[in-house]
Design an enzyme around this catalytic site. Structure first.
Site, PDB file in Angstrom:
ATOM      1  CB  SER A 159      -1.980  17.315  31.320  1.00 44.14           C
ATOM      2  OG  SER A 159      -3.324  16.914  31.241  1.00 44.14           O
ATOM      3  CG  ASP A 183      -0.339  11.774  27.728  1.00 41.74           C
ATOM      4  OD1 ASP A 183      -0.335  11.329  26.567  1.00 41.74           O
ATOM      5  OD2 ASP A 183      -1.139  11.379  28.587  1.00 41.74           O
ATOM      6  CG  HIS A 253      -2.056  12.048  31.989  1.00 41.73           C
ATOM      7  ND1 HIS A 253      -2.079  12.357  30.641  1.00 41.73           N
ATOM      8  CD2 HIS A 253      -2.441  13.191  32.635  1.00 41.73           C
ATOM      9  CE1 HIS A 253      -2.465  13.613  30.479  1.00 41.73           C
ATOM     10  NE2 HIS A 253      -2.680  14.137  31.678  1.00 41.73           N
TER      11      HIS A 253
END
EC number: 3.1.1.-
Length: 460
Positions: A159, A183, A253
């Site tokens: 992330s 991601d 996610h």
């Protein structure tokens, strides 16, 4: 008696001298509230090796000397987490470290920037990513003085951690060995120029897995190669209702993290197919990987590094980004197995319909695959490829059950339909020899069982 007392004292001294394990910051919602008024940022480097697999140690000692367990000649993986709105410790973290060290004798450095990521103000965490990158660059320069090499550094960022990795790469002018973005965060980074986010120029090899591109992740390709499992969003096995709580928000996610871990821990070959779009992939337009030469199709995860050379060649001259697609199952380790069924009809035949097929092995097991396209035309002497996905690996195939369905407006109960050749090939394990059958006659909606043989070289 004196000897006994002496030995006891020695054991006590040794246990007393053993340093405590370095612990990941344990924060809470209180820290998120506190950050509203007193912002803090701190970067802690937790080092793991095979010598201290279960007990993190500081990378640098208090006198700024390098930890003796750090080997400058080995690969170093930097593991960087993302946004932590309530300060919780990433549940996957310790397992990720274990899997990495089980795969290879390396240094693993967990970058704990929880004081900086734990805040209710997401934009503040975003701004902190650059500060963390600058802090890391200082430590990296120190490592270089001790003989470490940027080429041996592999940053794995989750992330926001993916963009931190990119910012570090920019500081060192793209000389890091590899960056893997799991991601990468989308909010505040989507549609931004390369200097404001992770980019393929940030390392010698950048691979990215997109698993929540319509939510917390980012849609556009960022690396030398970008993997879009299940189209890059709506991962199988993840909750579809907001009533599922926090899992509804984070499951997609975090799937990128678990897919990468599965690529290390299991025998799954996460074969992926270069394609312009997920739609084209599902219509079997992208089952060839000829552009990757003898290496076959790219693999998602740790083994993506095997394709570094070919991918860099594709980026020379003009940037030719490689987007690849695959589908997975919904439960760990998410394995699926791909076959392609290639069909050629004779020169005097034209068919318009669909096929279904199933495989039988020598143990009597039967499995029917997921097929990606229902109806398609079969033109004279043109090879048509049908992509099929199985949830179990199938070896020692003894029979293929084949059924043809003519289009509803052209149904004919007495008609026969001819196939000049049929070839079944494993895409997951391309080293397995393909299987063939020739001169097949079918009737509409009647299943035929075929005993295939290994294809001769001229037919493959």
């Amino acid at each position: 008696m004196r000897v006994y007392i002496f030995l006891c004292l020695m054991c006590w001294v040794r246990s007393d001298n053993k340093r405590p394990c370095l612990e990941f910051s344990q924060l809470s919602v209180k820290d998120s509230f506190r950050d509203l008024f007193i912002p803090r940022i701190e970067t802690i480097l937790m080092m793991y090796t095979r010598n201290n697999l279960n007990c993190a140690e500081p990378l640098f000692e208090q006198n700024n000397s390098l930890n003796v367990n750090f080997n400058t000649q080995k690969k170093t993986v930097w593991l960087i987490h993302g946004y932590r709105p309530v300060g919780s410790i990433p549940l996957w973290l310790q397992n990720f470290v274990r899997i990495l060290l089980n795969e290879e004798d390396m240094n693993v450095i967990v970058v704990d920037w929880s004081r900086g990521a734990t805040t209710f103000i997401y934009n503040r965490a975003v701004k902190n990513t650059r500060k963390v990158a600058v802090s890391l660059s200082v430590h990296i320069k120190n490592l270089l003085k001790h003989g470490a090499s940027l080429d041996n550094f592999h940053f794995i960022g989750v992330s926001l951690g993916a963009h931190i990795s990119g910012f570090v790469g920019k500081i060192f002018h793209g000389q890091l060995g590899r960056i893997t973005g799991l991601d990468p965060a989308g909010p505040r980074f989507s549609r931004k120029p390369p200097y404001s986010r992770l980019d393929y120029t940030d390392a010698k090899f950048v691979d990215v897995i997109h698993s929540d591109s319509n939510g917390l992740g980012i849609q556009e390709p960022l690396g030398h190669i970008d993997f879009y499992p299940n189209g890059g969003n709506k991962q199988p096995g993840c909750p579809k209702s907001i009533f599922s709580g926090i899992q509804f928000i984070k499951c997609n996610h975090q799937r990128a993290v678990h897919l990468f871990m599965a690529s290390l821990e299991t025998n799954c070959n996460f074969i992926s197919f270069p394609c312009r779009s997920y739609k084209d992939y599902k219509t079997s337009l992208c089952v060839d990987c000829d552009c990757f030469k003898e290496k076959s199709c790219p693999r998602l995860g740790y083994q993506a590094k095997l394709f570094k050379g070919v991918l860099k060649e594709r980026m020379e001259g003009r940037p030719l980004r490689t987007t690849v697609f695959l589908d997975t199952s919904g439960t760990y380790p998410f394995c699926t197995y791909y076959f392609v069924l290639s069909i050629i009809v004779p020169d005097k035949t034209m068919m318009d319909g669909s096929f279904s097929f199933k495989l039988l092995n020598q143990l009597g097991m039967i499995e029917e695959p997921r097929l990606y396209e229902k109806n398609k035309p079969f033109y004279k002497l043109q090879e048509v490829k049908i992509l099929a996905q199985f949830y179990n690996d199938f070896v020692n195939i003894s029979s293929i059950g084949l059924t043809y369905f003519q289009s509803s407006n052209l149904q004919c109960s007495t008609c026969t339909y001819k196939i000049q050749s049929l070839m079944l090939k494993s895409l997951t394990y391309p080293e397995r020899p393909p299987l063939c059958r020739y001169n097949i006659v079918l009737k509409d909606r009647e299943e035929v069982f075929l005993n295939p043989n290994t294809c001769t070289p001229k037919n493959t």
